[in-house]
Design a protein around this motif. Sequence first.
Motif, short mmCIF file in Angstrom:
data_model
loop_
_atom_site.label_atom_id
_atom_site.label_comp_id
_atom_site.label_asym_id
_atom_site.label_seq_id
_atom_site.Cartn_x
_atom_site.Cartn_y
_atom_site.Cartn_z
N ASP A 160 -2.84 15.19 1.18
CA ASP A 160 -1.57 13.57 0.92
C ASP A 160 -2.37 12.60 0.73
OD1 ASP A 160 0.28 12.45 -0.23
OD2 ASP A 160 2.04 12.19 0.96
N ALA A 161 -2.48 12.09 0.12
CA ALA A 161 -3.31 10.53 -0.02
C ALA A 161 -2.02 8.50 0.54
CB ALA A 161 -3.33 10.35 -1.33
N THR A 162 -2.72 8.00 0.97
CA THR A 162 -1.94 6.78 1.19
C THR A 162 -2.64 5.78 1.08
OG1 THR A 162 -0.48 6.21 3.22
CG2 THR A 162 -2.76 7.33 4.19
N CYS A 163 -2.07 4.69 1.25
CA CYS A 163 -2.80 3.94 1.47
C CYS A 163 -3.04 2.91 2.84
CB CYS A 163 -2.60 2.97 0.15
SG CYS A 163 -3.43 1.36 0.13
N THR A 164 -4.05 2.26 3.85
CA THR A 164 -4.65 1.74 4.63
C THR A 164 -4.38 -0.24 4.09
OG1 THR A 164 -7.25 2.10 4.74
CG2 THR A 164 -5.79 3.57 5.92
N PRO A 165 -3.40 -1.03 4.17
CA PRO A 165 -3.46 -2.20 4.11
C PRO A 165 -5.00 -3.36 4.77
CG PRO A 165 -1.33 -1.22 4.32
CD PRO A 165 -1.91 -0.10 5.02
N ALA A 166 -4.84 -3.76 4.10
CA ALA A 166 -5.91 -4.53 5.31
C ALA A 166 -4.91 -6.01 5.36
CB ALA A 166 -7.09 -4.87 4.27
N ASP A 167 -6.25 -7.45 6.23
CA ASP A 167 -5.34 -7.84 6.81
C ASP A 167 -5.50 -8.59 5.83
OD1 ASP A 167 -3.92 -9.83 8.70
OD2 ASP A 167 -6.18 -10.45 9.81
N VAL A 298 -11.33 -5.44 -1.40
CA VAL A 298 -10.14 -4.89 -1.64
C VAL A 298 -9.79 -5.01 -3.22
CG1 VAL A 298 -7.87 -5.12 -0.52
CG2 VAL A 298 -10.04 -5.80 1.21
N ARG A 299 -9.32 -3.61 -3.31
CA ARG A 299 -8.35 -4.24 -4.55
C ARG A 299 -6.51 -3.29 -4.48
NH1 ARG A 299 -12.35 -6.09 -5.31
NH2 ARG A 299 -13.62 -5.20 -6.57
N PRO A 300 -6.14 -4.06 -5.08
CA PRO A 300 -4.56 -2.85 -5.64
C PRO A 300 -4.32 -2.09 -5.59
CG PRO A 300 -5.24 -4.35 -7.27
CD PRO A 300 -6.40 -4.76 -6.26
N ILE A 301 -3.96 -1.38 -4.72
CA ILE A 301 -3.21 0.43 -4.64
C ILE A 301 -1.63 -0.03 -5.39
CG2 ILE A 301 -3.47 2.47 -3.79
CD1 ILE A 301 -6.03 1.05 -4.32
N VAL A 302 -1.70 0.70 -6.34
CA VAL A 302 0.24 0.77 -6.49
C VAL A 302 0.46 2.55 -6.19
CG1 VAL A 302 1.25 1.28 -8.90
CG2 VAL A 302 -0.52 -0.33 -8.66
N ARG A 303 1.17 2.19 -5.59
CA ARG A 303 2.06 2.88 -5.45
C ARG A 303 3.30 3.16 -5.06
NH1 ARG A 303 -0.44 6.59 -3.01
NH2 ARG A 303 0.23 7.58 -1.54
N VAL A 310 2.82 -3.08 -4.89
CA VAL A 310 1.63 -2.18 -4.97
C VAL A 310 1.14 -2.42 -2.94
CG1 VAL A 310 -0.45 -3.17 -5.45
CG2 VAL A 310 1.79 -3.12 -6.86
N GLU A 311 0.05 -2.19 -2.92
CA GLU A 311 -0.59 -2.50 -1.34
C GLU A 311 -1.74 -2.87 -1.46
OE1 GLU A 311 1.39 0.62 1.82
OE2 GLU A 311 0.43 1.33 0.54
#
Length: 494
Positions: A160-167, A298-303, A310-311
């Motif tokens: 699976d895949a996920t996003c790790t949000p930046a601060d 950092v880029r926007p990742i549409v989840r 968006v993360e």
Amino acid sequence: MYRKGNPHQMKFQNFYLPFGGELCGENRWVILAEKIPWQQIEQNYSVLFNNDEGCPAKAARVGFGALIIKERLGTTDRETVEQIRENPYLQYFLGLAEYHDEPPFHHSMMTHFRKRFSKEILSQINDKIVEDAMNKTSEVADESPDDDDKPSNNGKLIVDATCTPADITYPTDLNLLNDAREKTEEIIDAMHTPFIGEKQKPRTYRQKARKDYLAVAKQKKPGYKKIRKAIGKQLRYLKRNLQTVEKRVKAGLLPLLSKRMYRNLLVIGELYRQQLWMYENRSHKIADRIVSISQPHVRPIVRGKAKSNVEFGAKISVSLVNGFSFVDRISWDSYNESGDLQSQIESYRNRFGFYPKSVHADQIYRTRKNHQYCKEKGIRLSGPPLGRPKKVTETNASELQQERRIHRQDEIDRIAIEGKFGQGKRRFTLDRIMAKLARTSEATIAISFIVMNLERILSILLYFLLCFCRRWRISLRVHAAGDRNRHQGVQIAA
């Protein structure tokens, strides 16, 4: 310069404590110290340094151990150093021979440690930790098959895949332009420093620009026209500042800027180009869109999640095997995770020597190309087959019902990787990556999964310990019952 340390683990009885006593061998840090391949870490770490020049660097065990401690305790860099200074078990975990009341290093060294351990090195370390753990587990469980008995396909692979949000703050176009304008004003002030009292500072209209920004930013729900008008004003203010900076650069004043200011100037130039294009074309999409000046990677990742559509952070592809996780890809650009399935299956084969028997993945992975690949390798891909569902008849009703049960069980098995993401984001630092650089952020992500695998090892050891204690108690009860029966038999005979 680097001096190789002793990769062999000392015994905890030999750890010197000035206040008396000795360490407990059942402590979690003592157990973890035995499960980490320090020798391989030393080999990968020592090649980064020159053995003849410079000040001696900290040992590999100190650097890697400090990153493990920080992630496991969930502390800041400063607090991590203080915890190490106060706790003799943590100092033993770092390979020190005796307890020291002084900090082993400055807290700023934590950033250098994250830079030195790249995601490739951490991936090798993670593979070694999992390999040793699975070998030890199979020996304890007495379930290790012979090499000749290994099937061509075996095991379950969950991906699976996920996003790790930046601060970073939530990036709106108006806020980004206001931040860029303020930073260009700081750059203009730095370039004007040698001419204070000699020349008049160039006009920036900063007070008026700030007032125009707050007039819209303080509104709860400003309309589209108001926001667009405010963005146009900030673009014109920013354009004026960039033209002023360009004139100063041509005059040879660029060396007056610090590294941070020069880096911000480059980022702001690209940010202005993107925002101007989107403003003129009435669009909100552009390739490689910058959403943070301090972290331009950092880029926007549409989840499409319920919490947030968006993360903003790194997107990762993860594999899960027997509860152990592997980070197969870390990317700052958005991508379709279905393209990673074949490489993840090949990585599984490289780690274990055979292909998985089944692959459990989300619906996005079930493409025609992936189905064809899994069919060629003899792998069952979870989920219903592509195409129109079969019509239920009397002859195939039981068969279709059995297939639905299998698909249901596949979805249940896939929950494990969702739980792993939840563990990383709730218990550890995957929910907000506090590192600022792309390299250090990637190291933080990889360290998080290594720590989760170490937690898995501790839970397995605890399980076997409880089983052993249970068997030992049962044997004591059996012997006690036998002694009572023999004693009663002697009394009856008497």
